[in-house]
Design an enzyme around this catalytic site. Structure first.
Site, PDB file in Angstrom:
ATOM      1  N   GLU A 103      26.403 -40.768 -39.808  1.00 51.84           N
ATOM      2  CA  GLU A 103      27.631 -40.050 -39.470  1.00 51.84           C
ATOM      3  C   GLU A 103      27.536 -39.332 -38.119  1.00 51.84           C
ATOM      4  O   GLU A 103      28.315 -38.435 -37.830  1.00 51.84           O
ATOM      5  CB  GLU A 103      27.967 -39.045 -40.573  1.00 51.84           C
ATOM      6  CG  GLU A 103      28.214 -39.690 -41.917  1.00 51.84           C
ATOM      7  CD  GLU A 103      28.508 -38.678 -43.013  1.00 51.84           C
ATOM      8  OE1 GLU A 103      29.591 -38.062 -42.967  1.00 51.84           O
ATOM      9  OE2 GLU A 103      27.654 -38.489 -43.892  1.00 51.84           O
TER      10      GLU A 103
ATOM     11  N   SER B   4      31.078 -39.678 -46.060  1.00 47.71           N
ATOM     12  CA  SER B   4      32.148 -40.339 -45.304  1.00 47.71           C
ATOM     13  C   SER B   4      32.475 -41.737 -45.805  1.00 47.71           C
ATOM     14  O   SER B   4      32.939 -42.592 -45.049  1.00 47.71           O
ATOM     15  CB  SER B   4      31.802 -40.398 -43.805  1.00 47.71           C
ATOM     16  OG  SER B   4      31.791 -39.116 -43.243  1.00 47.71           O
TER      17      SER B   4
ATOM     18  N   TYR C 279      38.866 -41.086 -40.505  1.00 48.44           N
ATOM     19  CA  TYR C 279      38.630 -40.619 -39.137  1.00 48.44           C
ATOM     20  C   TYR C 279      39.449 -41.285 -38.049  1.00 48.44           C
ATOM     21  O   TYR C 279      39.576 -40.730 -36.956  1.00 48.44           O
ATOM     22  CB  TYR C 279      37.140 -40.782 -38.799  1.00 48.44           C
ATOM     23  CG  TYR C 279      36.247 -39.986 -39.705  1.00 48.44           C
ATOM     24  CD1 TYR C 279      36.309 -38.600 -39.752  1.00 48.44           C
ATOM     25  CD2 TYR C 279      35.333 -40.617 -40.551  1.00 48.44           C
ATOM     26  CE1 TYR C 279      35.492 -37.865 -40.589  1.00 48.44           C
ATOM     27  CE2 TYR C 279      34.504 -39.888 -41.387  1.00 48.44           C
ATOM     28  CZ  TYR C 279      34.596 -38.523 -41.398  1.00 48.44           C
ATOM     29  OH  TYR C 279      33.783 -37.794 -42.236  1.00 48.44           O
TER      30      TYR C 279
ATOM     31  N   ARG D  60      34.015 -28.655 -49.334  1.00 50.34           N
ATOM     32  CA  ARG D  60      35.178 -29.359 -49.844  1.00 50.34           C
ATOM     33  C   ARG D  60      34.813 -30.064 -51.137  1.00 50.34           C
ATOM     34  O   ARG D  60      33.698 -30.570 -51.280  1.00 50.34           O
ATOM     35  CB  ARG D  60      35.647 -30.389 -48.815  1.00 50.34           C
ATOM     36  CG  ARG D  60      37.150 -30.653 -48.821  1.00 50.34           C
ATOM     37  CD  ARG D  60      37.547 -31.720 -47.823  1.00 50.34           C
ATOM     38  NE  ARG D  60      37.083 -33.027 -48.257  1.00 50.34           N
ATOM     39  CZ  ARG D  60      36.410 -33.869 -47.504  1.00 50.34           C
ATOM     40  NH1 ARG D  60      36.061 -33.545 -46.269  1.00 50.34           N
ATOM     41  NH2 ARG D  60      36.034 -35.048 -47.991  1.00 50.34           N
TER      42      ARG D  60
ATOM     43  N   ASP E 231      36.337 -33.135 -53.651  1.00 47.92           N
ATOM     44  CA  ASP E 231      37.310 -34.216 -53.778  1.00 47.92           C
ATOM     45  C   ASP E 231      37.513 -34.556 -55.243  1.00 47.92           C
ATOM     46  O   ASP E 231      36.554 -34.565 -56.032  1.00 47.92           O
ATOM     47  CB  ASP E 231      36.827 -35.459 -53.028  1.00 47.92           C
ATOM     48  CG  ASP E 231      36.614 -35.196 -51.543  1.00 47.92           C
ATOM     49  OD1 ASP E 231      37.260 -34.276 -51.006  1.00 47.92           O
ATOM     50  OD2 ASP E 231      35.807 -35.912 -50.916  1.00 47.92           O
TER      51      ASP E 231
ATOM     52  N   GLU F  30      33.285 -35.754 -55.727  1.00 50.78           N
ATOM     53  CA  GLU F  30      32.100 -35.340 -54.988  1.00 50.78           C
ATOM     54  C   GLU F  30      32.326 -34.019 -54.262  1.00 50.78           C
ATOM     55  O   GLU F  30      33.451 -33.540 -54.141  1.00 50.78           O
ATOM     56  CB  GLU F  30      31.655 -36.401 -53.981  1.00 50.78           C
ATOM     57  CG  GLU F  30      32.626 -36.664 -52.853  1.00 50.78           C
ATOM     58  CD  GLU F  30      32.076 -37.706 -51.884  1.00 50.78           C
ATOM     59  OE1 GLU F  30      31.534 -37.287 -50.844  1.00 50.78           O
ATOM     60  OE2 GLU F  30      32.204 -38.916 -52.158  1.00 50.78           O
TER      61      GLU F  30
ATOM     62  N   ASN G 253      31.386 -31.955 -50.607  1.00 51.30           N
ATOM     63  CA  ASN G 253      30.947 -32.058 -49.216  1.00 51.30           C
ATOM     64  C   ASN G 253      30.602 -30.655 -48.738  1.00 51.30           C
ATOM     65  O   ASN G 253      31.469 -29.778 -48.714  1.00 51.30           O
ATOM     66  CB  ASN G 253      32.054 -32.635 -48.341  1.00 51.30           C
ATOM     67  CG  ASN G 253      32.408 -34.055 -48.718  1.00 51.30           C
ATOM     68  OD1 ASN G 253      31.821 -34.994 -48.223  1.00 51.30           O
ATOM     69  ND2 ASN G 253      33.373 -34.208 -49.627  1.00 51.30           N
TER      70      ASN G 253
ATOM     71  N   GLY H 299      33.979 -32.688 -42.283  1.00 46.08           N
ATOM     72  CA  GLY H 299      34.388 -32.945 -40.909  1.00 46.08           C
ATOM     73  C   GLY H 299      35.246 -31.830 -40.332  1.00 46.08           C
ATOM     74  O   GLY H 299      35.971 -31.149 -41.052  1.00 46.08           O
TER      75      GLY H 299
END
Length: 311
Positions: free
Chosen positions: A21, A149, A215, A254, A256, A269, A271, A275
């Site tokens: 990443e 990602s 992205y 974060r 999800d 998941e 994070n 990003g």
């Protein structure tokens, strides 16, 4: 924010790194670096090598803003190095970072505490496709256990597609698993300082919210407010906070999740270093909550002060 930007001292913005990443981390880090400087913080970009912790201490840095996505930056490795060097840093500690990056252990913890997450099976070797499909049904999704990602992930819609998907995931990780596909709407909850920000609902014409959709694609749609009744959104935000804290994540990050056709939520998941690009979700949610990008990065940097006080 009332804190004097100079009170943060000399700040290293850690970005780039050596993970898959790297490209996104460079973009995120550049945005964070510019925002901190615009707010008067003495911030410096650092693309770390293996001696980064010692180098930061020698250079007189007071703290680090971690914007390293993926392995080496989001998995507890850089966090442990910074702790050894006595340098405060943003976001989750070693344990929270490691658990958040390990999708399997994250799911195991959620399941053990009664939090909803899709059924899954670890694929230690080339799969017995018929048996896996009999257990989890079609479609399903194959994932590397330690990548972010959506790298190396594939949606599988036929028995014949499972082995090629496993082979793709194996290129990124020796640990691969297959997960029950949840048909429904996708949401994400940004977490900042113990609070879940407004949910974002994601829409993409891709098979799922993959690397390109995250992205680069201009076809991804982001809905914030998410369109749910306030009571349901609050329940989901509370669920995401519980999921975040269950894996010892802290500071910012974060979570999800999916909501299926029956209205049931499924955690996907965590994070711990999301990003921070122009396509990124945390800045979007922060704007709806009344924080512009500069306010957001200062709030995240503030988490390093909290870690310092708790250390």
């Amino acid at each position: 924010m009332s804190r004097d930007p100079k009170s943060f001292g000399k700040v290293a913005v850690l970005y780039g790194g050596r993970s898959a990443e790297r490209e996104i981390s460079l973009k995120s880090g550049a945005a964070v670096l510019n925002a901190l400087r615009d707010r008067g913080v003495d911030a410096h970009g650092v693309d770390p090598d293996q001696d980064v912790a010692a180098s930061l201490r020698t250079a007189g840095f007071d703290r680090a803003f971690i914007v390293l996505h993926g392995r080496g930056g989001e998995d507890g490795v850089i966090q442990g190095a910074l702790e050894t060097a006595g340098i405060p840093y943003t976001g989750s500690g070693v344990l929270g970072s490691a658990l958040g990056m390990d999708k399997l252990r994250c799911k195991a913890i959620w399941a053990s505490t009664g939090l909803p997450t899709p059924r899954y099976r670890v694929l230690h070797e080339a799969p017995d496709s018929e048996a896996v499909v009999a257990e989890l049904g079609l479609p399903m999704i194959v994932k590397p256990a330690h990548e972010g990602s959506s790298i190396g992930m594939s949606k599988v819609e036929t028995v014949e597609a499972l082995t090629p998907a496993w082979e793709t995931a194996r290129r990124y990780d020796s640990v691969v698993f297959v997960e029950q596909w949840i048909q429904g709407k996708e949401y994400t909850a940004s977490v900042l300082g113990g609070e879940a920000l407004p949910l974002i609902r994601l829409e993409t014409p891709h098979q799922f919210y993959d690397y390109d959709a995250k992205y680069f694609a201009n076809t991804t749609r982001y809905h914030c407010p998410c369109g749910l009744p306030a009571s349901q959104e609050n329940e989901l935000r509370t669920l995401c906070l519980r999921a975040f804290e269950a894996v010892a994540a802290s500071g910012w990050g974060r979570v999800d999740l999916m909501v299926d056709g029956d209205g049931r939520p499924w955690l996907i998941e965590v994070n711990t270093v999301p990003g921070m690009t122009d396509h990124s979700l945390v800045p979007m949610a922060a704007r709806v909550a009344g924080l512009d990008f500069g306010d957001l990065v200062l709030r995240i940097l503030e988490t390093s002060m909290e870690a310092e006080r708790n250390g």
